[in-house]
Design a protein around this motif. Structure first.
Motif, PDB file in Angstrom:
ATOM      1  N   LYS A  85      -6.480  -8.789   9.329  1.00  0.00           N
ATOM      2  CA  LYS A  85      -6.186  -9.893  10.240  1.00  0.00           C
ATOM      3  C   LYS A  85      -4.707  -9.846  10.641  1.00  0.00           C
ATOM      4  CE  LYS A  85      -9.755 -12.972   8.370  1.00  0.00           C
ATOM      5  NZ  LYS A  85     -10.594 -11.860   8.010  1.00  0.00           N
ATOM      6  N   HIS A  86      -4.408 -10.383  11.798  1.00  0.00           N
ATOM      7  CA  HIS A  86      -3.020 -10.474  12.234  1.00  0.00           C
ATOM      8  C   HIS A  86      -2.217 -11.259  11.193  1.00  0.00           C
ATOM      9  CE1 HIS A  86      -5.222  -9.674  16.004  1.00  0.00           C
ATOM     10  NE2 HIS A  86      -4.182  -8.894  16.224  1.00  0.00           N
ATOM     11  N   GLY A  87      -1.054 -10.737  10.821  1.00  0.00           N
ATOM     12  CA  GLY A  87      -0.206 -11.381   9.822  1.00  0.00           C
ATOM     13  C   GLY A  87      -0.501 -10.959   8.400  1.00  0.00           C
ATOM     14  N   GLU A  88      -1.596 -10.239   8.180  1.00  0.00           N
ATOM     15  CA  GLU A  88      -1.968  -9.782   6.840  1.00  0.00           C
ATOM     16  C   GLU A  88      -1.151  -8.546   6.461  1.00  0.00           C
ATOM     17  OE1 GLU A  88      -5.892  -7.973   4.501  1.00  0.00           O
ATOM     18  OE2 GLU A  88      -6.116  -8.727   6.534  1.00  0.00           O
ATOM     19  N   THR A  89      -0.776  -8.462   5.193  1.00  0.00           N
ATOM     20  CA  THR A  89      -0.129  -7.257   4.682  1.00  0.00           C
ATOM     21  C   THR A  89      -1.189  -6.375   4.058  1.00  0.00           C
ATOM     22  OG1 THR A  89       1.974  -8.385   4.322  1.00  0.00           O
ATOM     23  CG2 THR A  89       1.607  -6.349   3.083  1.00  0.00           C
ATOM     24  N   VAL A  90      -1.254  -5.117   4.527  1.00  0.00           N
ATOM     25  CA  VAL A  90      -2.245  -4.155   4.047  1.00  0.00           C
ATOM     26  C   VAL A  90      -1.551  -3.020   3.312  1.00  0.00           C
ATOM     27  CG1 VAL A  90      -3.965  -4.719   5.815  1.00  0.00           C
ATOM     28  CG2 VAL A  90      -2.265  -2.921   6.257  1.00  0.00           C
ATOM     29  N   LEU A  91      -2.314  -2.345   2.448  1.00  0.00           N
ATOM     30  CA  LEU A  91      -1.818  -1.243   1.641  1.00  0.00           C
ATOM     31  C   LEU A  91      -2.387   0.059   2.196  1.00  0.00           C
ATOM     32  CD1 LEU A  91      -2.080  -3.917  -0.053  1.00  0.00           C
ATOM     33  CD2 LEU A  91      -2.206  -2.469  -2.051  1.00  0.00           C
ATOM     34  N   ILE A  92      -1.526   1.042   2.389  1.00  0.00           N
ATOM     35  CA  ILE A  92      -1.927   2.324   2.950  1.00  0.00           C
ATOM     36  C   ILE A  92      -1.532   3.423   1.982  1.00  0.00           C
ATOM     37  CG2 ILE A  92      -1.590   3.925   4.881  1.00  0.00           C
ATOM     38  CD1 ILE A  92      -0.816   1.423   6.550  1.00  0.00           C
ATOM     39  N   TYR A  93      -2.441   4.366   1.750  1.00  0.00           N
ATOM     40  CA  TYR A  93      -2.182   5.473   0.835  1.00  0.00           C
ATOM     41  C   TYR A  93      -2.036   6.766   1.613  1.00  0.00           C
ATOM     42  CZ  TYR A  93      -3.054   2.073  -2.695  1.00  0.00           C
ATOM     43  OH  TYR A  93      -2.956   0.949  -3.471  1.00  0.00           O
ATOM     44  N   LEU A  94      -1.043   7.558   1.230  1.00  0.00           N
ATOM     45  CA  LEU A  94      -0.706   8.744   1.989  1.00  0.00           C
ATOM     46  C   LEU A  94       0.057   9.743   1.139  1.00  0.00           C
ATOM     47  CD1 LEU A  94       2.376   7.932   4.200  1.00  0.00           C
ATOM     48  CD2 LEU A  94       1.385   6.240   2.681  1.00  0.00           C
ATOM     49  N   THR A  95       0.415  10.826   1.773  1.00  0.00           N
ATOM     50  CA  THR A  95       1.209  11.882   1.166  1.00  0.00           C
ATOM     51  C   THR A  95       2.364  12.208   2.101  1.00  0.00           C
ATOM     52  OG1 THR A  95       1.067  14.072   0.153  1.00  0.00           O
ATOM     53  CG2 THR A  95      -0.163  13.747   2.197  1.00  0.00           C
ATOM     54  N   GLY A  96       3.347  12.945   1.602  1.00  0.00           N
ATOM     55  CA  GLY A  96       4.374  13.514   2.455  1.00  0.00           C
ATOM     56  C   GLY A  96       5.567  12.665   2.818  1.00  0.00           C
ATOM     57  N   LEU A  97       5.931  11.693   1.986  1.00  0.00           N
ATOM     58  CA  LEU A  97       7.084  10.866   2.326  1.00  0.00           C
ATOM     59  C   LEU A  97       8.385  11.326   1.673  1.00  0.00           C
ATOM     60  CD1 LEU A  97       5.673   7.237   2.535  1.00  0.00           C
ATOM     61  CD2 LEU A  97       6.210   8.844   4.376  1.00  0.00           C
ATOM     62  N   GLY A  98       8.352  12.437   0.938  1.00  0.00           N
ATOM     63  CA  GLY A  98       9.584  13.038   0.441  1.00  0.00           C
ATOM     64  C   GLY A  98      10.194  12.365  -0.776  1.00  0.00           C
TER      65      GLY A  98
END
Length: 130
Positions: free
Chosen positions: A34-47
């Motif tokens: 939803k707009h204004g919601e904080t979401v968690l994102i998982y990834l690789t490659g941020l050094g």
């Protein structure tokens, strides 16, 4: 150097990104962010991180290991504020960013989610927004 890559649900690197609500349930078309919601994102490659974590070791749960590179996030082309960028606590070599869905982000089941650093740009996954 950085080369961000957001994990995708279908493991192809494209399509729906691995994005979670704050309660750790998956963001989907049936359960959109939803707009204004904080979401968690998982990834690789941020050094590099500070403090650094040894190869193969899990990131600490206290004294969080934060990414030192600059990072910008975009949802539907709109800037999404980054609330956290670091190693995912308790996991080895897994980065996590927490972003807030901007109020001006478009709604839909396949809204482009993009990340930019000084070295690279990643825009191959989507997020569902209500």
């Amino acid at each position: 150097k950085t080369a961000p890559g957001i994990f995708s649900v279908n493991t192809s690197g494209a399509g729906s990104g691995v994005v979670l609500h704050a309660d750790y349930t998956l963001v989907t078309a049936a359960s959109p962010a939803k707009h204004g919601e904080t979401v968690l994102i998982y990834l690789t490659g941020l050094g590099a991180t500070s403090p650094p974590v040894g190869d193969g070791l899990p990131a600490p749960s206290s004294n969080l290991s934060l990414v030192t590179a600059s990072l910008a996030a975009y949802i539907g082309g709109n800037v999404a504020p980054v609330a956290f960028k670091g190693l995912a606590p308790g996991f080895a070599a897994l980065y996590q960013i927490n972003i807030t869905v901007p109020s001006n982000a478009p709604s839909g089941s396949n809204i482009p989610l993009a990340l930019g650093t000084s070295d690279a740009f990643h825009d191959q996954v989507d997020i569902a927004i209500q």
